[in-house]
Design an enzyme around this catalytic site. Structure first.
Site, short mmCIF file in Angstrom:
data_model
loop_
_atom_site.label_atom_id
_atom_site.label_comp_id
_atom_site.label_asym_id
_atom_site.label_seq_id
_atom_site.Cartn_x
_atom_site.Cartn_y
_atom_site.Cartn_z
N CYS A 1 7.09 3.71 12.14
CA CYS A 1 7.93 4.11 13.27
C CYS A 1 7.08 4.24 14.53
CB CYS A 1 8.59 5.45 12.97
SG CYS A 1 9.59 5.41 11.50
N ARG B 1 4.35 -2.85 15.45
CA ARG B 1 4.23 -1.93 14.33
C ARG B 1 5.26 -2.22 13.24
NH1 ARG B 1 1.64 3.03 15.93
NH2 ARG B 1 2.94 4.25 14.56
N TRP C 1 11.20 2.38 11.08
CA TRP C 1 10.83 1.54 9.93
C TRP C 1 11.32 2.35 8.74
CZ3 TRP C 1 7.23 1.68 5.74
CH2 TRP C 1 6.90 0.43 5.19
N ASN D 1 8.17 10.31 13.21
CA ASN D 1 7.43 9.32 12.42
C ASN D 1 6.77 10.09 11.29
OD1 ASN D 1 6.03 7.15 11.43
ND2 ASN D 1 4.41 7.23 12.98
N GLY D 2 7.08 9.74 10.05
CA GLY D 2 6.50 10.46 8.92
C GLY D 2 7.56 10.64 7.84
N GLU E 1 -7.80 -12.72 0.47
CA GLU E 1 -7.37 -12.49 1.86
C GLU E 1 -6.54 -13.66 2.37
OE1 GLU E 1 -7.06 -10.14 3.71
OE2 GLU E 1 -6.88 -10.97 5.72
N LYS F 1 -2.75 -13.36 3.76
CA LYS F 1 -2.37 -13.88 5.09
C LYS F 1 -1.12 -14.74 4.97
CE LYS F 1 -4.51 -12.00 6.74
NZ LYS F 1 -4.28 -10.68 6.87
N GLU G 1 2.16 -12.82 3.73
CA GLU G 1 2.77 -11.80 4.61
C GLU G 1 3.42 -12.41 5.85
OE1 GLU G 1 0.19 -8.86 6.38
OE2 GLU G 1 -1.50 -10.21 6.35
N HIS H 1 -8.06 -19.04 -17.40
CA HIS H 1 -7.57 -17.86 -18.15
C HIS H 1 -6.12 -17.56 -17.82
CE1 HIS H 1 -11.67 -17.21 -19.51
NE2 HIS H 1 -12.04 -17.48 -18.27
N LYS I 1 2.43 -2.63 11.03
CA LYS I 1 1.02 -2.82 11.33
C LYS I 1 0.17 -1.72 10.75
CE LYS I 1 -2.61 -4.65 13.08
NZ LYS I 1 -3.15 -5.89 12.41
C1 AGP Z 1 -3.04 -7.21 6.45
O1 AGP Z 1 -2.79 -8.40 7.20
C2 AGP Z 1 -1.99 -6.17 6.68
N1 AGP Z 1 -1.74 -5.96 8.05
C3 AGP Z 1 -2.28 -4.91 5.90
O2 AGP Z 1 -2.62 -5.25 4.56
C4 AGP Z 1 -3.42 -4.04 6.45
O3 AGP Z 1 -4.65 -4.70 6.30
C5 AGP Z 1 -3.45 -2.73 5.66
O4 AGP Z 1 -2.21 -2.09 5.83
C6 AGP Z 1 -4.58 -1.80 6.10
O5 AGP Z 1 -4.40 -1.46 7.45
P1 AGP Z 1 -5.60 -0.67 8.20
O6 AGP Z 1 -6.80 -1.59 8.21
O7 AGP Z 1 -5.07 -0.36 9.55
O8 AGP Z 1 -5.88 0.57 7.39
#
Ligand code: AGP
Length: 616
Positions: A2, A27, A74, A100-101, A488, A492, A495, A511, A611
């Site tokens: 949020c 975000r 969110w 937010n929370g 990674e 990428k 997501e 395996h 984010k």
């Molecule tokens: C990765 O592309 C995502 N945005 C997500 O996995 C992110 O890396 C993860 O939430 C950790 O975020 P941070 O580095 O702000 O802690």
């Protein structure tokens, strides 16, 4: 997560609140709302969908006033509906609140309020909090900011969970109140106006003088000034930070997406990660922020690296780097697991937590769990005033500049660069020779130019990406330093394009993974010309033997064997094994980006994602 923006001043609040929400769009959210106070009435507009939808609703049905709050939601509790969008009101309809929370005990509180006759219009925990505060305030005889703060203290004393909140009340014109526990909240200091926001990018266009609230702090803002106190009723000291972010940083520039801009910022961000931290004279890295002497660092017998998502993948590279250069047993742990595991750690274990935002709930919890057990815990963060940065015993700032795109890009390469510096430093106070240190420094200094060369491959990578954009499943494989890059690269792609992408160590092919190989399922194999190149080549041949298309990432000038076998080959500049993850990961960032664009996906704001995951 949020987003919150609050304003009190002399200007019309609604446009400022909407612009602030727009800057928080990255975000991730699913609905948005604004409430403003004018002539003793709090007016509200809420919409499911994008902020532009909300903007249009307000253009049709304007709301005035120079005090207000706004929110991008969110969803955590309750479906994505207009009723569940914030702001939420108390029983009187005079108090508006955004949050937010997560209020963990909201159900029991709601039941108690309903017994007293309170009626709720949403499924959210936030509306319960608004009623709690309003109920306490309505019991006060005074209608003053102090009385509302007392009511807020009483309400917050009843809740369990996390909050970053902003409040306005119809009886208190020109007053804006904020409070935080666990969810970031920053206070912006303007001339004749003041702001609240979830992060500085929402208000950096209006002020760069900010105060970061700490947990359990309450702020009362007016156009003329602000006061800080604690939930317990004490005063609170504060320091004003000059934000080094500019509006240009927060903008996209000439790029179509923040993600592409940030991919292309990696020459500078990797350079900045090393700036002032390489010592030719001592053939080592200088990291004063660790707040540890060489003698203290020499006592470390084990290292734990912890983070989430991309940060965890950077930690995976860090494990190889530190063990390779410093021979210190190192392990990486998902922060969400670390916080609940009872990992046996002796007093000479050093913990690093990695987090771009510095606000990820699981990573913050891992930090606190590690400190609770008495371990020195260091942070590798991008946001210098973040909770993780402030609660760490020291650490290394990434200096990567704001990363707005939900998909982490430059933060990965910055974290890996910093982990390389840490490994170099630890190695050079143990068994790594001066000549080896000098060689690594020279190779690090050559990195920005090599990144530039990789970025120039974008058109070639884009063409390949488009060819495979309609795959339903994609496999990513690598070995040693590039096994984490396979993870990674898969993250990428999944997501931002929603393709079922999976990352594995190449040898895992036999395996079970090989069962997935078929002509419609491409495999991306990261195969730079390193010590395990021929092992990777064997894996490629196994995939080809079963009709699976292969895209290989190889080394410039040494790609002939790959070209004979693979369907597509992308060649990166020749670099030492320990530095190839920085180059190969950028190839995969570009690859994922162009597939997502080809599919018409919302690259900067992928569905369901945020984010910074500031809730569990
Ligand atoms: C990765 O592309 C995502 N945005 C997500 O996995 C992110 O890396 C993860 O939430 C950790 O975020 P941070 O580095 O702000 O802690």
């Amino acid at each position: 997560m949020c987003g919150i923006v609050g304003y009190v001043g002399s200007a019309e609040a609604a446009p400022i609140l909407l612009e602030g929400l727009r800057r928080l769009e990255y975000r991730g959210y699913d609905s948005a709302g604004v409430a403003t106070l004018e002539e003793g009435i709090v007016s509200v507009r809420k919409e499911v969908g994008r902020i532009d939808d909300l903007r249009k609703a307000i253009a049709i049905n304007p709301i005035g006033g120079s005090t207000g709050i706004s929110h991008t939601r969110w969803a955590t509790h309750g479906k994505v509906t207009r009723e569940n969008a914030h702001p939420h009101f108390d029983r009187s309809g005079k108090l508006a609140l955004v949050h937010n929370g997560v209020i963990e005990n909201y159900a029991s509180l709601r039941a108690q309020l309903e017994e007293e006759g309170h009626q709720f219009h949403s499924q959210t925990d936030t509306e319960v909090l608004a009623h709690l505060v309003g109920r306490a305030f309505d019991r006060c005889s005074e209608r003053t900011p102090g009385a509302l703060v007392s009511a807020l203290r009483e309400a917050l004393g009843q809740v369990a969970g996390t909050y970053g909140i902003a409040i306005v009340h119809a009886d208190l014109p020109g007053v804006l109140i904020g409070a935080r526990r666990g969810s970031p909240l920053v206070l912006g200091i303007g001339k004749g106006e003041h702001f609240l926001a979830s992060d500085v990018s929402a208000i950096v266009g209006y002020t760069r003088d900010v105060v970061y609230l700490n947990d359990y702090e309450i702020a009362v803002l007016s156009d003329e000034g602000f006061t800080l106190s604690t939930v317990q009723g004490n005063g609170a000291d504060y320091s004003v930070t000059k934000v080094d972010m500019t509006e240009e940083d927060v903008g996209k520039g000439d790029y179509p997406h923040y993600m592409l801009k940030e991919i292309h910022e990696q020459v500078r961000s990797v350079t900045d990660a090393m700036r002032g931290r390489l010592s030719h004279e001592e053939a080592t890295a200088k990291l004063g922020g660790l707040n540890m002497s060489n003698a203290e660092l020499r006592t470390i017998e084990r290292i734990v690296l912890s983070g989430c998502g991309t940060a965890f993948h950077a930690a995976m590279v860090g494990e190889y780097l530190i063990e390779s250069l410093a021979q210190i047993p190192t392990e990486c742990e998902y922060a969400s697991e670390f916080r609940y595991r009872n990992l046996p750690m002796t007093k000479d274990t050093l913990v690093f937590v990695l987090s771009q935002s510095g606000e990820t709930a699981d990573t913050l919890a891992a930090l606190r769990e590690s400190k609770r057990k008495g371990h020195r815990t260091l942070g590798i963060c991008n946001n210098v005033a973040s909770t993780i940065a402030r609660e760490s015993d020291g650490g290394v700032y990434m200096h990567a500049g704001p990363e707005i795109g939900v998909a982490a890009t430059k933060s990965f390469t910055s974290q890996v660069t910093i982990l390389t510096l840490i490994a170099l430093l630890l190695g050079r106070i143990r068994n790594l020779s001066s000549s080896a240190g000098t060689r690594i420094i020279t190779e690090l200094e050559a990195l920005p130019a090599q990144i530039e060369k990789v970025l120039q491959l974008e058109p070639e990578i884009a063409k390949i990406a488009k060819r495979y954009a309609h795959s339903k499943v994609m496999l990513f494989m690598g070995r040693q330093f590039n096994y984490p890059v396979a993870m990674e690269g898969a993250l990428k792609l999944k997501e931002i394009s929603y393709i079922a992408a999976m990352g594995y160590p190449s040898a895992e092919l036999k395996h079970g993974v090989i069962a997935l190989v078929n002509p419609e399922t491409p495999s991306v194999v990261i195969a730079p010309h390193d010590a395990v190149f021929h092992k990777n080549l064997s894996n490629i041949e196994e995939v080809k033997a079963r009709g699976g298309p292969v895209i290989a990432i190889g080394t410039e000038g040494k790609g002939k064997e790959l070209s004979l076998v693979c369907d597509d080959v992308i060649l990166i500049p020749d670099a030492p094994e320990i530095l190839t993850p920085i180059l190969t990961s950028i190839v995969l960032q570009i690859f994922a980006y162009h597939i997502a664009v080809e599919l018409g996906c919302d690259v900067d704001k992928p569905r369901n994602l945020a984010k910074s995951v500031t809730v569990e």
